[in-house]
Design a protein around this motif. Structure first.
Motif, PDB file in Angstrom:
ATOM      1  N   MET A   1       5.187 -19.047  -0.193  1.00 22.76           N
ATOM      2  CA  MET A   1       5.595 -17.775  -0.783  1.00 22.76           C
ATOM      3  C   MET A   1       5.555 -17.901  -2.305  1.00 22.76           C
ATOM      4  SD  MET A   1       6.770 -15.271   1.393  1.00 22.76           S
ATOM      5  CE  MET A   1       8.145 -14.465   0.560  1.00 22.76           C
ATOM      6  N   GLY A   2       4.888 -16.962  -2.967  1.00 20.03           N
ATOM      7  CA  GLY A   2       4.960 -16.871  -4.423  1.00 20.03           C
ATOM      8  C   GLY A   2       4.266 -17.995  -5.167  1.00 20.03           C
ATOM      9  N   ARG A   3       4.540 -18.041  -6.465  1.00 19.47           N
ATOM     10  CA  ARG A   3       3.908 -19.046  -7.305  1.00 19.47           C
ATOM     11  C   ARG A   3       4.645 -20.384  -7.206  1.00 19.47           C
ATOM     12  NH1 ARG A   3       5.261 -16.447 -13.300  1.00 19.47           N
ATOM     13  NH2 ARG A   3       7.525 -16.712 -13.219  1.00 19.47           N
ATOM     14  N   THR A   4       3.953 -21.435  -7.608  1.00 15.91           N
ATOM     15  CA  THR A   4       4.457 -22.786  -7.392  1.00 15.91           C
ATOM     16  C   THR A   4       5.768 -23.050  -8.126  1.00 15.91           C
ATOM     17  OG1 THR A   4       2.187 -23.591  -7.136  1.00 15.91           O
ATOM     18  CG2 THR A   4       3.890 -25.236  -7.562  1.00 15.91           C
ATOM     19  N   GLN A   5       5.881 -22.594  -9.380  1.00 15.52           N
ATOM     20  CA  GLN A   5       7.014 -23.016 -10.197  1.00 15.52           C
ATOM     21  C   GLN A   5       8.351 -22.441  -9.768  1.00 15.52           C
ATOM     22  OE1 GLN A   5       4.352 -21.230 -11.244  1.00 15.52           O
ATOM     23  NE2 GLN A   5       4.775 -20.067 -13.119  1.00 15.52           N
ATOM     24  N   ASP A   6       8.367 -21.230  -9.184  1.00 20.85           N
ATOM     25  CA  ASP A   6       9.660 -20.631  -8.847  1.00 20.85           C
ATOM     26  C   ASP A   6       9.653 -19.816  -7.555  1.00 20.85           C
ATOM     27  OD1 ASP A   6       8.232 -18.396  -9.659  1.00 20.85           O
ATOM     28  OD2 ASP A   6       9.281 -18.184 -11.575  1.00 20.85           O
ATOM     29  N   GLY A   7       8.515 -19.756  -6.863  1.00 25.15           N
ATOM     30  CA  GLY A   7       8.443 -19.033  -5.595  1.00 25.15           C
ATOM     31  C   GLY A   7       8.407 -17.532  -5.725  1.00 25.15           C
ATOM     32  N   LEU A   8       8.322 -17.006  -6.943  1.00 27.92           N
ATOM     33  CA  LEU A   8       8.298 -15.560  -7.135  1.00 27.92           C
ATOM     34  C   LEU A   8       6.905 -15.003  -6.857  1.00 27.92           C
ATOM     35  CD1 LEU A   8      10.439 -15.129 -10.389  1.00 27.92           C
ATOM     36  CD2 LEU A   8      11.096 -14.602  -8.042  1.00 27.92           C
ATOM     37  N   SER A   9       6.884 -13.887  -6.140  1.00 28.53           N
ATOM     38  CA  SER A   9       5.627 -13.222  -5.800  1.00 28.53           C
ATOM     39  C   SER A   9       5.309 -12.133  -6.807  1.00 28.53           C
ATOM     40  CB  SER A   9       5.730 -12.608  -4.397  1.00 28.53           C
ATOM     41  OG  SER A   9       5.924 -13.606  -3.420  1.00 28.53           O
ATOM     42  N   GLN A  10       4.083 -11.634  -6.733  1.00 20.30           N
ATOM     43  CA  GLN A  10       3.691 -10.524  -7.597  1.00 20.30           C
ATOM     44  C   GLN A  10       4.583  -9.314  -7.326  1.00 20.30           C
ATOM     45  OE1 GLN A  10      -0.256  -9.661  -8.912  1.00 20.30           O
ATOM     46  NE2 GLN A  10      -1.137 -11.143  -7.493  1.00 20.30           N
ATOM     47  N   PRO A  11       4.723  -8.433  -8.308  1.00 19.78           N
ATOM     48  CA  PRO A  11       5.599  -7.265  -8.140  1.00 19.78           C
ATOM     49  C   PRO A  11       5.129  -6.335  -7.035  1.00 19.78           C
ATOM     50  CG  PRO A  11       4.935  -7.543 -10.442  1.00 19.78           C
ATOM     51  CD  PRO A  11       4.091  -8.458  -9.638  1.00 19.78           C
ATOM     52  N   MET A  12       6.054  -5.538  -6.543  1.00 21.82           N
ATOM     53  CA  MET A  12       5.717  -4.452  -5.623  1.00 21.82           C
ATOM     54  C   MET A  12       5.554  -3.164  -6.429  1.00 21.82           C
ATOM     55  SD  MET A  12       8.260  -5.263  -2.404  1.00 21.82           S
ATOM     56  CE  MET A  12       9.571  -6.141  -3.248  1.00 21.82           C
TER      57      MET A  12
ATOM     58  N   SER B   1       4.580   6.604   1.526  1.00 20.56           N
ATOM     59  CA  SER B   1       5.641   6.468   2.529  1.00 20.56           C
ATOM     60  C   SER B   1       6.350   5.126   2.448  1.00 20.56           C
ATOM     61  CB  SER B   1       5.064   6.639   3.936  1.00 20.56           C
ATOM     62  OG  SER B   1       4.483   7.906   4.088  1.00 20.56           O
ATOM     63  N   GLU B   2       5.669   4.134   1.892  1.00 27.91           N
ATOM     64  CA  GLU B   2       6.299   2.824   1.724  1.00 27.91           C
ATOM     65  C   GLU B   2       5.738   2.141   0.494  1.00 27.91           C
ATOM     66  OE1 GLU B   2       5.500   0.626   5.283  1.00 27.91           O
ATOM     67  OE2 GLU B   2       3.435   0.216   4.756  1.00 27.91           O
ATOM     68  N   ILE B   3       6.520   1.237  -0.057  1.00 29.13           N
ATOM     69  CA  ILE B   3       6.108   0.528  -1.260  1.00 29.13           C
ATOM     70  C   ILE B   3       4.971  -0.430  -0.941  1.00 29.13           C
ATOM     71  CG2 ILE B   3       7.689  -1.453  -1.051  1.00 29.13           C
ATOM     72  CD1 ILE B   3       8.296  -0.988  -4.107  1.00 29.13           C
ATOM     73  N   GLY B   4       4.080  -0.609  -1.887  1.00 29.48           N
ATOM     74  CA  GLY B   4       2.968  -1.529  -1.708  1.00 29.48           C
ATOM     75  C   GLY B   4       3.371  -2.947  -2.071  1.00 29.48           C
ATOM     76  N   ILE B   5       3.045  -3.881  -1.183  1.00 31.06           N
ATOM     77  CA  ILE B   5       3.395  -5.288  -1.378  1.00 31.06           C
ATOM     78  C   ILE B   5       2.126  -6.071  -1.679  1.00 31.06           C
ATOM     79  CG2 ILE B   5       4.423  -7.339  -0.308  1.00 31.06           C
ATOM     80  CD1 ILE B   5       6.006  -5.399   1.511  1.00 31.06           C
ATOM     81  N   ARG B   6       2.071  -6.685  -2.831  1.00 34.56           N
ATOM     82  CA  ARG B   6       0.867  -7.429  -3.218  1.00 34.56           C
ATOM     83  C   ARG B   6       0.823  -8.817  -2.580  1.00 34.56           C
ATOM     84  NH1 ARG B   6       2.137  -4.546  -7.971  1.00 34.56           N
ATOM     85  NH2 ARG B   6       0.387  -3.251  -8.679  1.00 34.56           N
ATOM     86  N   GLU B   7       1.982  -9.373  -2.310  1.00 34.87           N
ATOM     87  CA  GLU B   7       2.002 -10.763  -1.867  1.00 34.87           C
ATOM     88  C   GLU B   7       3.304 -11.063  -1.147  1.00 34.87           C
ATOM     89  OE1 GLU B   7       1.787 -15.202  -3.987  1.00 34.87           O
ATOM     90  OE2 GLU B   7       2.273 -13.423  -5.177  1.00 34.87           O
ATOM     91  N   SER B   8       3.192 -11.740  -0.021  1.00 34.98           N
ATOM     92  CA  SER B   8       4.391 -12.250   0.663  1.00 34.98           C
ATOM     93  C   SER B   8       4.026 -13.623   1.245  1.00 34.98           C
ATOM     94  CB  SER B   8       4.907 -11.264   1.714  1.00 34.98           C
ATOM     95  OG  SER B   8       3.893 -10.914   2.631  1.00 34.98           O
ATOM     96  N   ARG B   9       4.064 -13.776   2.570  1.00 33.89           N
ATOM     97  CA  ARG B   9       3.713 -15.078   3.149  1.00 33.89           C
ATOM     98  C   ARG B   9       2.209 -15.328   3.019  1.00 33.89           C
ATOM     99  NH1 ARG B   9       6.698 -12.778   7.532  1.00 33.89           N
ATOM    100  NH2 ARG B   9       8.822 -13.583   7.692  1.00 33.89           N
ATOM    101  N   ARG B  10       1.867 -16.594   2.770  1.00 38.03           N
ATOM    102  CA  ARG B  10       0.475 -17.042   2.777  1.00 38.03           C
ATOM    103  C   ARG B  10       0.378 -18.254   3.703  1.00 38.03           C
ATOM    104  NH1 ARG B  10       1.805 -17.681  -2.447  1.00 38.03           N
ATOM    105  NH2 ARG B  10       1.095 -19.849  -2.381  1.00 38.03           N
ATOM    106  N   LEU B  11      -0.539 -18.205   4.619  1.00 37.30           N
ATOM    107  CA  LEU B  11      -0.743 -19.301   5.555  1.00 37.30           C
ATOM    108  C   LEU B  11      -1.090 -20.592   4.822  1.00 37.30           C
ATOM    109  CD1 LEU B  11      -1.291 -20.317   8.539  1.00 37.30           C
ATOM    110  CD2 LEU B  11      -3.674 -19.613   8.141  1.00 37.30           C
ATOM    111  N   ASN B  12      -0.519 -21.712   5.258  1.00 39.82           N
ATOM    112  CA  ASN B  12      -0.999 -23.037   4.862  1.00 39.82           C
ATOM    113  C   ASN B  12      -1.943 -23.508   5.963  1.00 39.82           C
ATOM    114  OD1 ASN B  12       0.707 -22.859   2.690  1.00 39.82           O
ATOM    115  ND2 ASN B  12       2.245 -24.252   3.497  1.00 39.82           N
ATOM    116  N   GLY B  13      -3.189 -23.121   5.847  1.00 40.14           N
ATOM    117  CA  GLY B  13      -4.117 -23.276   6.950  1.00 40.14           C
ATOM    118  C   GLY B  13      -4.991 -24.500   6.890  1.00 40.14           C
TER     119      GLY B  13
END
Length: 450
Positions: free
Chosen positions: A171-182, A308-320
């Motif tokens: 989830m999110g960026r490496t340094q703090d786990g924060l994802s891109q804004p919604m 109807s709903e907020i747009g989410i740019r980023e949440s879970r990303r598979l470690n594939g």
């Protein structure tokens, strides 16, 4: 839904629709499960438009089912087709009418007798045995239900299935786990585009502009920097944004606004999502007031539609099986097992501030997305598509776009069908044969096919 489906597509959004269509057209009995009351996901309920991007320079890098969707929207006068991007971020953008797209998806799914659909259904569990998913559990107002299948596709956007299947994800960026804004998209009408164009011509330094475009043609706007700064200094604009970003609508005087920004909240936490929806709707009101007071051409504008709903740019990303990295994007990398092409730069909306940063080596570059980014490490009959593929925070900032998500969906649907027909594991699939079949079916699986 008592039968055992060949392919169960979880999520009927940007990737899920092409995945379901692709599997069904290749002879599979398909179940399509969607949490909302309509299909299309980000492009309908969240009103994410224009679609980006089908081209790298003059070369079209996305075709197949994605192009079929655009063609059918054009027939409905609900898309302008592929037009030059006046911002210059990409080669072309594809304006669409989100409501018409919603209607089109109902039509396309109704045409496919091999697809069984279920709306208003939330996936709550996964039953697996030795790394093979046997069924998913869903719930709704009807109570609880079990859907069994041979192959499963996680097209939820948020990686719901990979989480329920206990696959590793980030989830999110490496340094703090924060994802891109919604962001909450909205449409305003009554805009005097003549005044907007005159201001751009008189103040070119205030805009990110593609000099190959004529201001009098289709208008995508990233700018009004000084007016945004002035409004913020006057206390008339508080949102963490450094610019106005909007796109000309299909109808005269309409513009689609991508300017709200909700930071430091998670797209998979119910409490955070509640806060985000509330904050974003308040921002819409503030932005419309700002437009009326500061932006030329918007004095008489009015709010027409809010997503109807907020747009989410980023949440879970598979470690594939393979993790797409920023270097792969920047260096326009090709892969032997590619299944889709992306011509979008690394586009990061700051998770903590108001900036928007692009990273790319060349303006019209494009890169391959390998089949392995869809493969989980443990689950043998699951593919992952859309913005939860296996990629770093930075790489996903490029690969998350709609057109590429559509292409990945088509590839996953076909791959699932081939695995069922051949009684093979997804990890053992002959990717060369998959690529050949994608080409036969009008798609472009990699740069060497462009």
């Amino acid at each position: 839904m008592n039968e055992i489906f060949d392919v169960v597509v979880c999520g009927g959004g940007t990737s899920g629709i092409p995945a379901a269509l692709s599997a069904a057209r290749n002879g599979m009995q398909v179940a399509l499960i969607e949490k909302n009351s309509c299909f299309g996901g980000a492009n309908t309920t969240a009103m994410v438009s224009p679609l980006m991007t089908f081209h790298a320079g003059e070369k079209q890098v996305i075709k197949g089912i994605a192009q079929e969707i655009v063609d059918r929207l054009i027939e409905r006068n609900a898309s302008l087709g592929h037009v030059k991007d006046s911002i210059g971020m990409v080669s072309t953008i594809t304006p669409i009418d989100s409501q018409a797209l919603k209607m089109l998806y109902f039509e396309m799914l109704a045409e496919e007798p091999n697809i069984s659909v279920l709306l208003n259904s939330t996936i709550t569990g996964v039953s697996a045995n030795k790394g093979v998913i046997e069924s998913i559990k869903i719930s709704g107002k009807y109570g609880k239900m079990t859907v069994r299948g041979k192959m499963f596709i996680d097209a939820t956007g948020d990686g719901d299935i990979i989480s329920l299947a206990k696959e590793k994800f980030s989830m999110g960026r490496t340094q703090d786990g924060l994802s891109q804004p919604m962001s909450l998209m909205f449409k305003v009408g009554g805009v005097d585009m003549r005044q907007v164009r005159e201001y751009i011509k008189s103040n070119p330094e205030q805009f990110i502009w593609n000099n190959e475009c004529d201001v009098d043609d289709y208008l995508a706007v990233s700018g009004f920097f000084s007016l945004v700064k002035k409004a913020q200094e006057n206390g008339d604009l508080s949102i963490p944004r450094d610019r106005v970003l909007f796109f000309q609508g299909i109808d005269e005087g309409d513009v689609l606004v991508n300017m709200t920004r909700v930071i430091r909240l998670s797209g998979i936490d119910a409490n955070d999502l509640t806060k985000a929806e509330i904050e974003a709707h308040m921002q819409v009101d503030e932005i419309v007031r700002f437009f009326k007071k500061y932006i030329p051409g918007f004095a008489d504008c009015s709010l027409k539609v809010v997503a109807s709903e907020i747009g989410i740019r980023e949440s879970r990303r598979l470690n594939g099986d393979f993790v797409l990295a920023a270097s792969d994007v920047i260096n326009n990398r090709e892969f032997d097992d590619s299944v889709a092409v992306c011509a979008f730069p690394i586009d990061i909306h700051s998770p903590v501030g108001k900036e928007l940063d692009w990273t790319r080596k060349e303006r019209f570059g494009c890169f391959d997305i390998p089949y392995r980014t869809m493969l989980p490490q443990k689950t043998k009959n699951l593919l992952v598509v859309g913005r939860c593929i296996s990629a770093t925070h930075e790489a996903l900032a490029a690969a998350r776009i709609s057109a590429t998500a559509m292409a990945l969906g088509q590839a996953a649907g076909l791959a699932s069908a081939m695995s069922v027909k051949g009684s093979t594991k997804l990890s053992d699939l002959n990717v060369s044969e998959l690529q050949e079949n994608l080409v036969k079916q009008g798609a472009i699986p990699g740069k060497k096919w462009v």
